[in-house]
Design a protein around this motif. Structure first.
Motif, short mmCIF file in Angstrom:
data_model
loop_
_atom_site.label_atom_id
_atom_site.label_comp_id
_atom_site.label_asym_id
_atom_site.label_seq_id
_atom_site.Cartn_x
_atom_site.Cartn_y
_atom_site.Cartn_z
N GLU A 263 26.89 28.91 -10.70
CA GLU A 263 26.65 28.25 -9.39
C GLU A 263 27.55 27.06 -9.45
OE1 GLU A 263 25.68 28.68 -6.44
OE2 GLU A 263 24.90 30.79 -6.65
N ASP B 185 15.13 26.95 1.71
CA ASP B 185 16.21 27.38 1.30
C ASP B 185 17.13 26.25 0.97
OD1 ASP B 185 15.31 29.81 2.20
OD2 ASP B 185 16.52 29.81 4.05
N ASP C 19 18.37 26.33 -2.69
CA ASP C 19 19.98 26.42 -3.25
C ASP C 19 20.94 25.33 -3.55
OD1 ASP C 19 19.61 29.18 -2.37
OD2 ASP C 19 20.41 28.86 -0.43
#
Length: 701
Positions: free
Chosen positions: A413, A481, A485
């Protein structure tokens, strides 16, 4: 014949002549006044207010005329001249008064206070130190200060029994500030400890000194005084008795040092900039490390890996971990997010510091409440150097967090660390990482200018691009979220139109509205944000004056006389600051869901081509109300800390070495902890920024 004669009428006496005659008569009447009488008359005139100041000054001048060595009269002239905003003349009279009566403690202390208020710090130091020498009957305050530093507390009774004790302590406090302003960090360190000895109940000073000591690598003193401060906070907040506070804080002593590792790295950079050519000597003395890693004190830039190595060497050489464990610190203490001291050590990334914790029996397999293992934490910062030791301790590479993500998925990521991390795990990177995709949200909003100008001179062509190398997401992403993230992964992102209550901010921060309502507020301004913390020049002016300066830049640009690097306001706001009422955390970062803890609220305003050179700090977000900014973002392992004006830095920047993105009005940009970033204003820009802590940096019980 008779001769006609006329008698001329006497000439009329003018009003000016009458006034002069009256003045001569008044002086004649007072010719026999003594100096004391002149001073008495001056005091009476001063009590009547500003309109009588000039007459009072004349009276004091008559006294000095009669008695040229009358120090008291000269001193009163200096005081009066300060009130009349005639500072340069006041300084001359102060010097004359001290020359006439060099043993007068009141003159020395008063001169120091006046010079301090005028920010004439070198002269203030001279006067304040001279006062202390007179009050403590010593020939050299600096020698006495060094001697006091090495004495036991019970040997310092003579300070508490000194004449004018309260005045002496106030003088020492101002002297401490002068030492800090003048970058005399060794003297500041000594003075901090003397003042703390004299003022055991000044817990704010203890907290300030702990932060100062951590920034010098003096971790022992940092822990010692932060512990006392936290014990007071524990009792004061009603969490328990002082005995309970002592027991709890003793257990968490190691975390007092390790939870602040990120802040210590930042403060160490600032201390090194302040110390300049004496940096190496200062760190060796404060840190106590016998063998410090090689590092350069470049005029403008320090690398983050250099700073981590210095701090890690301090941890090892001070034997911080075994010593604190022996003193009662707990191996298993962690905060509300489940971060332990060992995980803080992994976050730092120094092999020696990590080994000292692992070898002391601390649990390498410990997980945070999100299920992060030591490997996950190492992946967040790209610390592949720690992977072999973590694997050897039994942590499995396929263990996942609460969201089902492995350490390798973290590295994928964050992209920059994937190759090195996969090699350390002995797995190929390409099958483990999908092709990176930069998310693109809604388009930037082209907002009204709010009376703010575009650029006062042409932008370099490379700055005119609208490209963005980081994720760009819409403002309606939920806090849950966003936390999953971006905050938990420590991944930079821009939230398009993300400012909460933007309509209200646009109305309040229009140029004329800002000037009308907040124009009298004063701010520091310099070519680099917080330039004073690096020993750079700065000035203080009202916001109204600064907005006039922005107009002046336009005129100077047209005539070709504009400065190469303009001044910028970027300032932390106190809790009661009027602009603080406009501040609001963006909805995507809602603290009720993300559990972030706001530490600083900052306001900024500046012209195009100003901004900030590469620097790093705790987690932060930046909300732009008007204008546009170009960002250059670097992951921790490639991060540097610079004190150059941003345009000077940009001239040597190589495109592609950073993640770049343009922020427009209404956008919010999130920067993770210790990710360096440089920012260039593309237009006149105004907005708010905030630093916050989460996870590892949160000290909680």
């Amino acid at each position: 014949a008779a001769v006609e004669t006329t008698t001329e009428a006497p000439a009329a006496v003018s009003e000016e002549e009458e006034r002069m005659e009256a003045k001569i008569q008044e002086i004649s009447d007072k010719a026999n006044l003594s100096c004391d009488q002149w001073m008495s008359q001056a005091r009476e005139l001063m009590s009547k207010g500003e309109a009588s100041y000039s007459a009072a000054l004349d009276a004091l001048a008559m006294c000095v005329f009669q008695e040229p060595k009358n120090g008291a009269a000269m001193w009163n002239m200096a005081v009066l001249l300060i009130k009349m905003n005639r500072s340069s003349e006041a300084l001359i009279q102060m010097e004359n008064a001290i020359a006439a009566d060099p043993k007068n403690k009141e003159f020395r202390r008063g001169a120091g206070s006046m010079l301090f208020s005028m920010r004439a710090y070198p002269q203030a130091v001279k006067a304040l130190e001279a006062y202390l020498e007179l009050n403590l009957y010593t020939e050299s305050w600096q020698k006495m200060m060094e001697d006091i530093y090495w004495q036991r507390e019970d040997e310092l009774v003579f300070l508490r029994e000194a004449d004018d004790y309260d005045g002496m302590v106030l003088c020492m406090s101002k002297l401490l500030r002068c030492y800090l302003e003048l970058r005399r960090l060794r003297h500041a360190d000594r003075m901090y400890q003397i003042l703390i000895t004299l003022q055991r109940h000044d817990h704010e000073m203890m907290e300030n000194y702990a932060t100062f000591a951590f920034g010098l690598g003096n971790l022992w003193n940092g822990v010692r005084f932060m512990k006392i401060f936290m014990e007071h906070q524990f009792e004061h907040s009603g969490m328990g008795t002082m005995e309970e506070a002592y027991e709890v804080m003793t257990a968490h002593m190691l975390r007092l040092a390790t939870s602040g590792f990120d802040s210590h790295v930042v403060n160490l950079a600032r201390s090194l900039f302040l110390a300049g050519p004496f940096a190496a000597e200062m760190i060796r003395e404060s840190c106590g490390a016998s063998l410090l890693p090689d590092f350069t004190t470049s005029t403008h830039t320090l690398r983050q890996d250099e700073l981590v190595n210095i701090l890690g060497a301090c941890v090892v050489d001070q034997q911080l971990v075994p010593s604190l464990l022996q003193a009662g610190a707990s191996k298993v203490a962690n905060n509300i997010f489940g971060w332990s001291s060992l995980l803080h050590g992994v976050n730092l990334g120094h092999s020696g510091a990590f080994d000292s914790m692992a070898n002391a029996g601390m649990d390498v397999s410990h997980r945070t409440l999100l299920g992060m293992t030591s490997l996950h934490v190492a992946a967040l910062r790209g610390h592949s150097n720690l992977v072999p030791a973590i694997l050897k301790a039994g942590v499995k590479p396929d263990e996942v967090d609460e969201y089902g993500r492995s350490a390798m998925m973290y590295a994928c990521e964050l992209r920059y660390a994937a190759d090195d991390f996969s090699k350390a795990l002995n797995i190929p990177a390409s099958p483990s990482c999908p092709t990176p995709v930069v998310k693109t949200g809604s388009s930037p909003l082209r907002a009204a200018a709010g009376e703010w100008l575009d650029t006062y001179r042409p932008l370099p062509e490379a700055l005119t691009t609208d490209s963005c190398d980081i994720d760009s997401i819409p403002s309606d992403m939920s806090p849950a979220d966003f936390f999953r993230d971006y905050i938990s992964l420590q991944k930079p992102v821009i939230i398009r139109h993300g400012l909460t209550n933007w309509a209200n901010l646009k109305a309040k921060l229009q140029r004329q509205s800002l000037d009308r309502v907040y124009g009298s507020l004063e701010f520091k301004r310099s070519t680099v944000p917080y330039g004073d913390t690096f020993g750079l020049e700065y000035s203080i002016s009202s916001l109204h004056e600064y907005l006039g300066y922005l107009n002046q830049l336009v005129a100077e640009a047209q005539s070709g006389t504009a400065p190469e690097n303009a001044e910028y306001i970027f300032s932390s706001l106190a809790p009661d600051h009027p602009l603080r009422s406009l501040f609001e955390v963006p909805a995507a970062l809602d603290p009720n869901s993300t559990h972030i803890n706001t530490r600083t609220v900052q306001f900024y305003v500046g012209p195009s081509l100003t901004g900030a050179p590469p620097h790093f700090h705790n987690f932060a977000w930046n909300g732009l109300v008007y204008g546009a900014k170009r960002w250059f973002i670097f992951p921790p392992q490639k991060s540097v800390y610079s004190k150059q004006p941003v345009l000077d830095w940009y001239r040597s920047y190589t495109p592609g070495h950073a993640l770049e993105c343009t922020q427009h009005a209404g956008d919010v940009l999130f920067v993770p902890a210790l990710w360096a970033h440089a920012v260039i204003n593309l237009k006149e820009s105004v907005g708010f920024a905030s630093e916050f802590i989460y996870g590892a940096a949160e000290f909680s019980l």
